[in-house]
Design an enzyme around this catalytic site. Structure first.
Site, PDB file in Angstrom:
ATOM      1  N   LYS A   1     -11.972  -2.158   6.965  1.00 35.13           N
ATOM      2  CA  LYS A   1     -11.112  -2.946   7.838  1.00 35.13           C
ATOM      3  C   LYS A   1     -11.640  -2.908   9.268  1.00 35.13           C
ATOM      4  O   LYS A   1     -11.887  -3.933   9.864  1.00 35.13           O
ATOM      5  CB  LYS A   1      -9.667  -2.424   7.797  1.00 35.13           C
TER       6      LYS A   1
ATOM      7  N   ASP B 186      -1.792   6.674   5.994  1.00 37.26           N
ATOM      8  CA  ASP B 186      -2.835   5.719   5.644  1.00 37.26           C
ATOM      9  C   ASP B 186      -3.117   4.905   6.912  1.00 37.26           C
ATOM     10  O   ASP B 186      -2.255   4.160   7.386  1.00 37.26           O
ATOM     11  CB  ASP B 186      -2.310   4.820   4.518  1.00 37.26           C
TER      12      ASP B 186
ATOM     13  N   TRP C 238       0.839  -1.210   0.000  1.00 38.00           N
ATOM     14  CA  TRP C 238       0.000   0.000   0.000  1.00 38.00           C
ATOM     15  C   TRP C 238       0.865   1.248   0.000  1.00 38.00           C
ATOM     16  O   TRP C 238       0.588   2.203  -0.731  1.00 38.00           O
ATOM     17  CB  TRP C 238      -0.960  -0.006   1.189  1.00 38.00           C
TER      18      TRP C 238
HETATM   19  C1  LIG Z   1      -7.045  -2.212   2.265  1.00 34.62           C
HETATM   20  C2  LIG Z   1      -6.035  -1.134   2.271  1.00 34.62           C
HETATM   21  C3  LIG Z   1      -5.941  -0.191   1.231  1.00 34.62           C
HETATM   22  C4  LIG Z   1      -6.830  -0.250   0.016  1.00 34.62           C
HETATM   23  O1  LIG Z   1      -8.094   0.149   0.364  1.00 34.62           O
HETATM   24  P1  LIG Z   1      -9.259   0.262  -0.734  1.00 34.62           P
HETATM   25  O2  LIG Z   1     -10.344   0.873   0.085  1.00 34.62           O
HETATM   26  O3  LIG Z   1      -9.554  -1.114  -1.224  1.00 34.62           O
HETATM   27  O4  LIG Z   1      -8.783   1.154  -1.816  1.00 34.62           O
HETATM   28  C5  LIG Z   1      -5.011   0.805   1.342  1.00 34.62           C
HETATM   29  N1  LIG Z   1      -4.191   0.883   2.398  1.00 34.62           N
HETATM   30  C6  LIG Z   1      -4.236  -0.009   3.413  1.00 34.62           C
HETATM   31  C7  LIG Z   1      -3.307   0.132   4.562  1.00 34.62           C
HETATM   32  C8  LIG Z   1      -5.165  -1.038   3.380  1.00 34.62           C
HETATM   33  O5  LIG Z   1      -5.211  -1.924   4.387  1.00 34.62           O
END
Ligand SMILES: *Cc1c(COP(=O)(O)O)cnc(C)c1O
Length: 361
Positions: free
Chosen positions: A196, A172, A102
């Site tokens: 998540k 993030d 990511w």
């Molecule tokens: C799942 C995840 C993403 C991607 O998220 P989407 O909503 O599917 O675009 C990005 N960063 C992290 C840390 C993630 O766990």
């Protein structure tokens, strides 16, 4: 009907109380005679829901007044582009720490818009640790400094924030949000896909310091300009209404449980149970260095691909689902987000002990 223990990395399990409440309100939410799915987003009934969701998020995360909370679509992945379009507008530079897939995607997307620099990476050891950062390697005039706070795939998390001085720190927090307290004032922007630890898929939470809004590049699509959404209370267009409602229910649940500090206590207990077992097992072993271990995502292996596959298959039959590791890593991964009860981790560890005894070489 038997519910399984779901260790999926996302979309992931939700608190059972929340699912039951949503079921109760499916046909008639709060005396409106409608499902939230059917409401106009411009109705006063719906406005109350989104306002309450924001108020709860602000209260629980202690978000300062000078930050906006935005409810957006496009997932965390769209933020990889929104960030450079909105922020990379001074020196045109930004710094990145590569701690996994990511973080790397955020870096790659920013590279399309400006000078993206890698200040450190843990790729050399399959992202099994958080690299030590040396401030002298940071770009002093960067427009932002990006980290991925908890690495969902590799199971690492930061325990110390980089000191970026006046450069806005962007994180993030997709798989970290609400799992333990975080000092929002240390960040320029925080963002998280909700699926998540917060809600079903469909909404992305962006928490952004106000002075970082309104500087987007001219070419920025209207829908990708933070200002568009900040000026319109996340209602420039139709928001993901039902997901925001579900997020509100989850936030109410978190509050009832005692807030984010209580979540942290529970998460530490759950993670300790699993890591202690991994450290004592002769068959299973964690893949992350102890000091950088995530409380949310716990990858582990047996060292034998066939045995891994057998474990995942037998676990599924026993009611422990989605334990297969990410396709880029292999092995197993147990995601133990807020909604995973302690009993779920306890039962998993018992199952692992039994599997180890039955399959000892
Ligand atoms: C799942 C995840 C993403 C991607 O998220 P989407 O909503 O599917 O675009 C990005 N960063 C992290 C840390 C993630 O766990």
């Amino acid at each position: 009907m038997a519910r399984v223990y779901n260790f999926s990395a996302g979309p992931s399990c939700l608190p059972e109380e929340v699912l039951k409440r949503a079921a109760d309100e499916m046909l008639d939410c709060n005396g409106s005679g409608q499902s939230v799915m059917e409401m106009s987003h411009r109705s006063k009934e719906y406005q109350a829901i989104i306002d309450e969701c924001e108020a709860l998020l602000r209260e629980l995360m202690e978000i300062p007044e000078n930050y906006k909370v935005l409810f957006l679509q496009g997932g965390a992945s769209t933020q990889f582009a929104m960030l450079p379009l909105n922020l990379m507008n001074g020196s045109g530079k930004a710094d990145f720490v590569i701690t996994g897939q990511w973080a790397n995607k955020a870096y790659q997307e920013a590279s399309r818009y400006g000078q993206a620099n890698i200040v450190a990476s843990s790729k050399d050891k399959t992202f099994s640790y958080i690299p030590k950062l040396d401030k002298s390697t940071f770009t002093p005039d960067a427009d932002y400094f990006h980290i991925c706070f908890n690495n969902t795939i590799y199971g690492t998390k930061y325990t110390e924030l980089p000191d970026t001085g006046n450069v806005p720190l962007v994180a993030d927090i997709s798989s970290f949000i609400m799992s333990e307290p975080l000092d929002v004032s240390k960040f320029g922007v925080l963002y998280a896909g909700a699926q998540k630890n917060l809600a079903p898929a469909g909404v992305t939470i962006v928490i952004i310091r106000e002075d970082l809004i309104g500087n987007a590049r001219d070419i920025t699509p209207t829908m990708l300009d933070y200002k568009t959404h900040a000026d319109n209370g996340s209602m420039y267009n139709t928001p993901p209404c039902y997901t925001i409602y579900m997020a509100k229910l989850v936030l109410e649940w978190v509050k009832e449980q005692g807030g984010i500090a209580a979540m942290k206590d529970r998460n530490e207990k759950k993670a300790k149970l699993l890591y202690d077992f991994l450290d004592s097992s002769k068959m299973f072993k964690g893949t992350v260095v102890p000091e950088d271990r995530s409380l949310m995502n716990v990858p582990f292996v047996t060292g034998n691909d066939e045995l891994d596959a057998k474990f995942v298959a037998e676990a599924k039959k026993a009611g422990f689902v989605n334990l297969k590791g990410h396709r880029s890593v292999g092995g197993m991964r147990a995601s133990i987000y807020n909604a995973m009860p302690y009993e779920g981790v306890e039962a998993l560890v018992e199952f692992m002990k039994k599997f180890e005894a039955e399959n000892a070489q």
